[in-house]
Design a protein around this motif. Structure first.
Motif, PDB file in Angstrom:
ATOM      1  N   LYS A 385       0.849  -1.195   0.000  1.00  0.00           N
ATOM      2  CA  LYS A 385       0.000   0.000   0.000  1.00  0.00           C
ATOM      3  C   LYS A 385       0.880   1.238   0.000  1.00  0.00           C
ATOM      4  O   LYS A 385       1.945   1.267   0.610  1.00  0.00           O
ATOM      5  N   MET A 443       1.448   6.652   6.946  1.00  0.00           N
ATOM      6  CA  MET A 443       0.474   5.685   6.441  1.00  0.00           C
ATOM      7  C   MET A 443      -0.621   5.385   7.462  1.00  0.00           C
ATOM      8  O   MET A 443      -1.795   5.232   7.108  1.00  0.00           O
ATOM      9  N   CYS A 446      -3.079   8.150   7.211  1.00  0.00           N
ATOM     10  CA  CYS A 446      -3.805   8.106   5.938  1.00  0.00           C
ATOM     11  C   CYS A 446      -4.865   7.016   5.938  1.00  0.00           C
ATOM     12  O   CYS A 446      -5.973   7.203   5.413  1.00  0.00           O
ATOM     13  N   GLU A 447      -4.553   5.883   6.528  1.00  0.00           N
ATOM     14  CA  GLU A 447      -5.545   4.815   6.625  1.00  0.00           C
ATOM     15  C   GLU A 447      -6.678   5.215   7.565  1.00  0.00           C
ATOM     16  O   GLU A 447      -7.853   4.902   7.326  1.00  0.00           O
ATOM     17  N   GLY A 450      -8.808   7.727   5.668  1.00  0.00           N
ATOM     18  CA  GLY A 450      -9.247   7.297   4.347  1.00  0.00           C
ATOM     19  C   GLY A 450      -8.771   8.201   3.231  1.00  0.00           C
ATOM     20  O   GLY A 450      -9.584   8.716   2.440  1.00  0.00           O
ATOM     21  N   CYS A 451      -7.483   8.414   3.125  1.00  0.00           N
ATOM     22  CA  CYS A 451      -6.920   9.277   2.078  1.00  0.00           C
ATOM     23  C   CYS A 451      -7.383   8.801   0.699  1.00  0.00           C
ATOM     24  O   CYS A 451      -7.319   7.606   0.389  1.00  0.00           O
ATOM     25  N   LEU A 454      -4.772   6.874  -1.424  1.00  0.00           N
ATOM     26  CA  LEU A 454      -4.249   5.604  -0.936  1.00  0.00           C
ATOM     27  C   LEU A 454      -4.498   4.503  -1.941  1.00  0.00           C
ATOM     28  O   LEU A 454      -5.622   4.288  -2.395  1.00  0.00           O
ATOM     29  N   THR A 456      -3.637   0.282  -2.891  1.00  0.00           N
ATOM     30  CA  THR A 456      -3.158  -1.007  -2.391  1.00  0.00           C
ATOM     31  C   THR A 456      -2.710  -1.859  -3.565  1.00  0.00           C
ATOM     32  O   THR A 456      -2.919  -1.491  -4.733  1.00  0.00           O
TER      33      THR A 456
END
Length: 460
Positions: A385, A443, A446-447, A450-451, A454, A456
């Motif tokens: 990710k 990160m 960001c998770e 909910g950037c 982002l 995966t």
């Protein structure tokens, strides 16, 4: 009878001391050996033998130091020509009171790797536990890439060691590996440091690959980093490390002393948190938060350069010294007495690193005026990710890649939480990059929010 596990934080190295009656043995000791002497005194035993499961790559083993203090004999696998100690072979047995250790040759991680099967003679020959070195971990198995050109041979040997020698010891056998989660000697170790062979047989992903060729293919497909300091460790651990007698005792230094020594070429290592370094630091210093020190010192510090430490307190300095010495960094010239406050009150200039929030970073990446987002995590993390448009350079390789980065753009450093990113930011600032910011939270943040940028491995 007693068995004690001793963990070296940061390196995630696990050593063991077992004893019964008047004797004790130590397995894979670390270089700062006082802990073993203290246990011996507490238990009223004499350390008579020291075992090395293999030539370690990630720390200086303390066998020579401990033998000099105790008169204990040193034992290691015969497949490598060590400059000290005695060779052991398959089936050799050693007694420690009612405890017995039987040697299994378990090559794969290295050719000379051995495991030690523990039994209690009061209860027969059924194995109680096994000390596996770097052959088998909790949740993973040893890496097999340390001998260039022999990767297939080592992977085949490890498969045989695991399935033909270790697992047949029985599901009841307790597992005592030489490393836990966070070690550079494996990628997917569990956070848990206790297990049995039965549990690993059922749940360790690598032990589900019973077919030899499939196992070898999997091992050959792994991508591990090889820190440059490994060569130093391999040399010392094969020839025998010089005796320390005691840990270095660095001098308390004033701000003027630190400035003069830094100007003369010493490296200032700031052990404080990422947030503290960003707020204020000595210009030109390297951020290496204490918990990251063992993981990245071997990439970023030079053995021929004096080190000057900046910490919140003297306790952190002492902790850092132990961690550095385990990797053979002994040129610790001093520490800033009074911490960064002493530097600030001296009237000298101090630096800082801008911070950027995850939502602001995400918005900038979606605009036409995005910064250079420098992701310094491991390749496996980045592959799984990442943020859209990020440039990936592993932190340990960053010093050699600085010239490839644009200096006319703002650089935002990024990692899993912001810790590794502050190390990267300090390297950039030291090299003359003017416009540098750190993505605190990185990160994880960001998770959490909910950037939109982002990505995966599934949707990239």
């Amino acid at each position: 009878m007693f068995l004690e596990k001793l963990k070296s934080e940061g390196l995630a190295h696990l050593s063991y001391m077992i004893g019964d009656g008047m004797e004790a043995v130590v397995i894979d000791p670390r270089r700062d050996i006082q802990c073993y002497l203290d246990i011996a005194a507490r238990e009223g035993v004499r350390i008579t033998r020291i075992f090395e499961t293999h030539r370690n790559e990630d720390y200086v083993i303390g066998s020579v130091e401990l033998a000099e203090r105790t008169g204990a004999s040193i034992h290691h696998g015969h497949a490598l020509d060590f400059g000290y100690g005695e060779d052991v072979r398959e089936g050799d047995t050693f007694e420690c009171g009612a405890l017995r250790l039987r040697v299994l040759e378990t090559p794969g991680h290295t050719p000379e790797s051995i495991s030690l099967v523990l039994t209690d003679s009061n209860q027969g020959e059924t194995p109680v536990g096994v000390f596996t070195g770097d052959a088998l971990f909790v949740g993973d198995v040893g890496r097999t890439d340390l001998l260039p050109g022999r990767e297939r041979e080592m992977a085949e040997a490890l498969h045989a060691s695991l399935f033909d020698k270790l697992l047949p010891l029985g599901d009841q056998t307790l597992l005592y590996p030489a490393h836990g989660a966070g070690s550079v000697c494996g990628e997917n170790m569990a956070d848990r440091e206790f297990s049995t062979l039965g549990h690993e047989r059922a749940h360790n992903p690598m032990l589900q690959i019973t077919d030899r060729e499939a196992f070898v293919k999997c091992k050959l497909g792994e991508q591990h980093y090889v820190p440059p300091y490994f060569k130093q460790m391999e040399h010392l651990n094969q020839c025998g490390a010089p005796l320390l007698h005691h840990l270095p005792r660095p001098l308390p230094l004033s701000a003027d002393d630190v400035a003069k020594r830094q100007e003369a070429g010493a490296c200032v290592v700031d052990l404080r948190s990422a947030e503290a370094f960003a707020g204020a630091h000595i210009p030109g210093s390297l951020a290496l938060p204490l918990d990251l020190l063992p993981a990245y010192a071997g990439y970023l510090l030079d053995y021929d350069t004096d080190l000057l430490l900046v910490a919140e307190n003297v306790g952190a300095v002492e902790d850092a010294i132990a961690r550095l010495v385990r990797m053979d960094y002994t040129r610790i010239a001093g520490y800033l007495k009074g911490g960064l406050g002493a530097w600030e009150t001296s009237g000298r200039r101090f630096g800082h690193v801008d911070a950027i929030n995850a939502d602001d970073l995400d918005a900038r990446l979606q605009s036409g005026d995005a910064p250079l987002l420098l992701d310094v995590r491991k390749h496996t993390e980045f592959k799984a990710k990442r943020l859209r448009g990020a440039t990936h350079v592993f932190l340990g390789h960053l010093p050699d890649r600085l010239d490839t980065l644009a200096r006319d753009r703002r650089v935002v450093t990024f990692c899993g939480s912001g810790k590794r990113a502050i190390v990267a930011a300090s390297l950039l600032k030291r090299d003359g990059f003017d416009d540098v910011a750190n993505a605190f939270g990185s990160m994880a943040a960001c998770e959490a929010i909910g950037c939109a940028t982002l990505e995966t491995a599934d949707n990239a």
